[in-house]
Design an enzyme around this catalytic site. Structure first.
Site, PDB file in Angstrom:
ATOM      1  N   ASP A 229      -3.859  -1.054  -3.820  1.00  0.00           N
ATOM      2  CA  ASP A 229      -4.258  -1.270  -2.430  1.00  0.00           C
ATOM      3  C   ASP A 229      -4.558   0.038  -1.708  1.00  0.00           C
ATOM      4  O   ASP A 229      -3.848   1.039  -1.879  1.00  0.00           O
ATOM      5  CB  ASP A 229      -3.129  -2.010  -1.709  1.00  0.00           C
ATOM      6  CG  ASP A 229      -3.405  -2.222  -0.235  1.00  0.00           C
ATOM      7  OD1 ASP A 229      -4.264  -3.052   0.083  1.00  0.00           O
ATOM      8  OD2 ASP A 229      -2.753  -1.548   0.588  1.00  0.00           O
ATOM      9  N   GLU A 296      -8.802  -0.742  -4.780  1.00  0.00           N
ATOM     10  CA  GLU A 296      -9.407  -1.199  -3.531  1.00  0.00           C
ATOM     11  C   GLU A 296      -9.637   0.001  -2.630  1.00  0.00           C
ATOM     12  O   GLU A 296      -8.695   0.699  -2.250  1.00  0.00           O
ATOM     13  CB  GLU A 296      -8.487  -2.186  -2.814  1.00  0.00           C
ATOM     14  CG  GLU A 296      -9.114  -2.738  -1.541  1.00  0.00           C
ATOM     15  CD  GLU A 296      -8.146  -2.822  -0.358  1.00  0.00           C
ATOM     16  OE1 GLU A 296      -8.359  -3.686   0.511  1.00  0.00           O
ATOM     17  OE2 GLU A 296      -7.203  -2.022  -0.300  1.00  0.00           O
TER      18      GLU A 296
END
Length: 608
Positions: A229, A296
């Site tokens: 993330d 990401e």
């Protein structure tokens, strides 16, 4: 007479048998992830088994057969680890412990086991940029306790006219200063997201080592990979320089500055390369399937592609970085020419030998049907499923679920919306795309039996839910099933790619294999998507030269064409919002045509 009847019957049986469509060979010479269909599950909203109004791990386990039946290869779970839930699990207080809200570590290991039985892979969300301010590391760091004193980014205050002010002008993604004062430590700590999410200090090797241990812990228990993330926020400029002003209107807005000192710093790629080695070494030692890493980062093309490998190609990094072009660059306003330009650019810049991926939606962005328009749902799904590489579906998009934009401010929970108050929350909140999955038309859409769900169920769930679409003659879900099944054919796992825009309205591409001396005999599939509400007639040969006749293999819910029908390739008419897949006239039809004279001869012999 008996012999004549026998010959006639034999001919008819042969012809009938020839109409059966042969199945193409699926990929077997690629690693499991290279042709995979990933399905993102937002656990809070997927399925609730203990009736507390919040989805849980056992809910995912209970629905594994649904994933298998839908043709999913792997799923990644949004965070399920111990957290005060200030940012709904992205503020982790213990990376090795499942939050009681979602279940137990034993529940997660049971999920790994049951998924493995069905041939499904489970990928975990990995949040290394920050922790919760309730993590023991931060508690000890704030107290100055070794070795945690330098685990986070701490800076002394800057004094202006005798007043204490933050160290610089850096802003939080969630609005306001990225710095929070600690009375206990007498310094500011950095938080690029919520103030309850202090940024870790990756210039401290001990922090990297901590996460090596976290990765090994979950790989030991069955994790098939990790989605990393917010990776491009990991490093900041060591001199903590003010960022240049971008939009001066609101100094509290994230758009106030150009984020050249807080995002996309080169050191990030070294850490990713290190973790790739950790994953590869573990898989090699255990003799397991490849354990993947997906990153990401909302970054430009150049910075995103660098997550694959070093510039010289010698050092491997992520297996693939998420490709967000269909979220960030394209929308309902985009033309067929826009799609061609963006897709061709991505594929043209992809490092040699790497696998691309396509993402239409996720828990942070409005849903596909809301962003592109409900009438374009099938076309968008068809595109992503048939393009080369990995495809990713956000749970519910296979049904064409839409955002619940009318959630009241009182029911809004997302800090990204709450921070803007009752006047500004509606457009910023991510709650609308996170509402519960719509399983059926019963109470709470079949998601939970609780008197109140954590977010309100979409008010129109009775009109759009999985059960209704399963029972319908044709629906978004059934179209999705057909497209997923077709995606597994060798043409799509191994085929070449070429695209074409027929004006502004129709985006088309072909997937094909070079297998025959006569190219006209090569297998192909032509994908046609009409983004407009107007009929248009095209000559498919402008994209890919084929014989005069072509056959319909797949149709969207907006189409008036029928599977199996033959069309003149030079005059294919697409209706408004049409989505089609065309291919060669099937072997059975060619068989019928080639045996036509034989049938006629037999009939004539029988009759005369």
């Amino acid at each position: 007479m008996g012999a004549r009847w026998y010959l006639l019957s034999l001919a008819l049986v042969l012809v009938a048998g020839g109409t059966v469509h042969s199945q193409e060979t699926p990929a077997s010479d690629k690693e499991w992830w290279e042709t995979a269909l990933f399905y993102q599950i937002y656990p809070r909203s997927f399925y609730d088994t203990n009736d507390d109004g919040v989805g849980d791990i056992r809910g995912v386990t209970a629905k594994l057969q649904y994933l298998k039946d839908t043709g999913i290869d792997a799923t990644w779970l949004s965070p399920i680890f111990s957290s005060p839930q200030e940012d709904f699990g992205y503020d982790v207080s213990d990376f090795k412990q499942v939050d009681p809200l979602f279940g137990t570590n034993a529940d997660l290991e049971q999920l790994f086991q049951e998924a493995n039985k069905l041939g499904l892979k489970i990928v975990l969300d990995f949040v290394p940029n920050h922790t919760s301010n309730q993590h023991q590391w931060f508690i000890d760091s704030e107290k100055g306790i070794a070795p945690y004193k330098d685990y986070y980014v701490w800076r002394p205050a800057k004094m202006v006219n005798g007043q204490r002010t933050p160290p610089n002008n850096w802003q939080s993604v969630f609005y306001g200063s990225a710095w929070e004062w600690s009375e206990l430590r007498g310094e500011y700590y950095l938080h690029q997201f919520a103030k309850g999410q202090p940024d870790l200090n990756y210039r401290n090797p001990a922090v990297i080592a901590e996460f090596d241990d976290v990765l090994r812990y979950w790989m030991d228990r069955g994790a098939a990979g990790f989605r990393v993330d917010a990776i491009n926020h990991m490093f900041e400029h060591p001199d903590f320089i003010d960022e240049p002003i971008n939009i001066p209107d609101d100094p509290n807005s994230y758009g106030y500055t150009h984020h050249i000192y807080t995002k996309d710093l080169p050191e990030t790629y070294d850490v990713i390369a290190h973790w790739r080695t950790v994953l590869d070494d573990f898989a090699r030692q255990k003799g397991s399937d490849t354990i993947i890493m997906m990153t990401e980062a909302y970054a430009n093309l150049t910075m995103t592609l660098r997550f694959y490998e070093s510039d010289d190609g010698m050092t491997q990094r992520a297996h693939f970085p998420f490709n967000f072009v269909m979220i960030e660059e394209l929308g309902s306003w985009s033309t067929a020419k826009d799609f061609k330009r963006v897709i061709d650019r991505w594929l043209g810049n992809l490092p040699r030998g790497k696998t691309t991926n396509w993402v239409l939606g996720n828990h942070d962005k409005p849903r596909v049907a809301s962003r592109y328009g409900e009438e374009r749902t099938d076309g968008m799904q068809l595109m992503v499923l048939m393009l080369p590489g990995v495809a990713v579906t956000y749970n519910g998009d296979e049904l064409g679920m839409v955002d619940h934009r009318d959630i009241s401010y009182e029911d809004t929970l997302d800090p990204q919306g709450c921070n803007l108050g009752p006047d500004g929350y509606r457009d910023a909140s991510r709650d609308p795309q996170r509402v519960p999955f719509q399983w059926d038309d019963t109470y709470n859409a079949g998601f939970s039996k609780a008197p109140r769900t954590w977010l309100p169920v979409h008010p129109y769930y009775r009109q759009r839910n999985l059960l209704k679409q399963q029972e319908a003659d044709y629906s978004h879900y059934k179209f999705y099933l057909d497209a997923v099944a077709m995606r597994k054919h060798r043409i799509f796992t191994h085929g070449d790619f070429k695209s074409h825009a027929f004006g502004d309205g129709v985006f088309a591409f072909v997937r094909y294999l070079r297998e025959n001396e006569d190219r006209m005999d090569d297998p192909y599939r032509v994908v046609l998507i009409n983004f407009y509400d107007q009929r248009i007639t095209i000559d498919v040969n402008d994209l890919y030269e084929i014989r005069n006749r072509t056959q319909v293999y797949l149709v969207g819910t907006e189409s008036r064409h029928k599977v199996g029908h033959q069309l003149d390739a030079k005059e294919v008419t697409l209706g408004p919002w049409d989505a089609l897949v065309l291919g060669p006239v099937s072997g059975g039809v060619r068989f019928v045509l080639s045996f036509g004279l034989l049938i006629v001869a037999l009939i004539r012999s029988f009759l005369f």
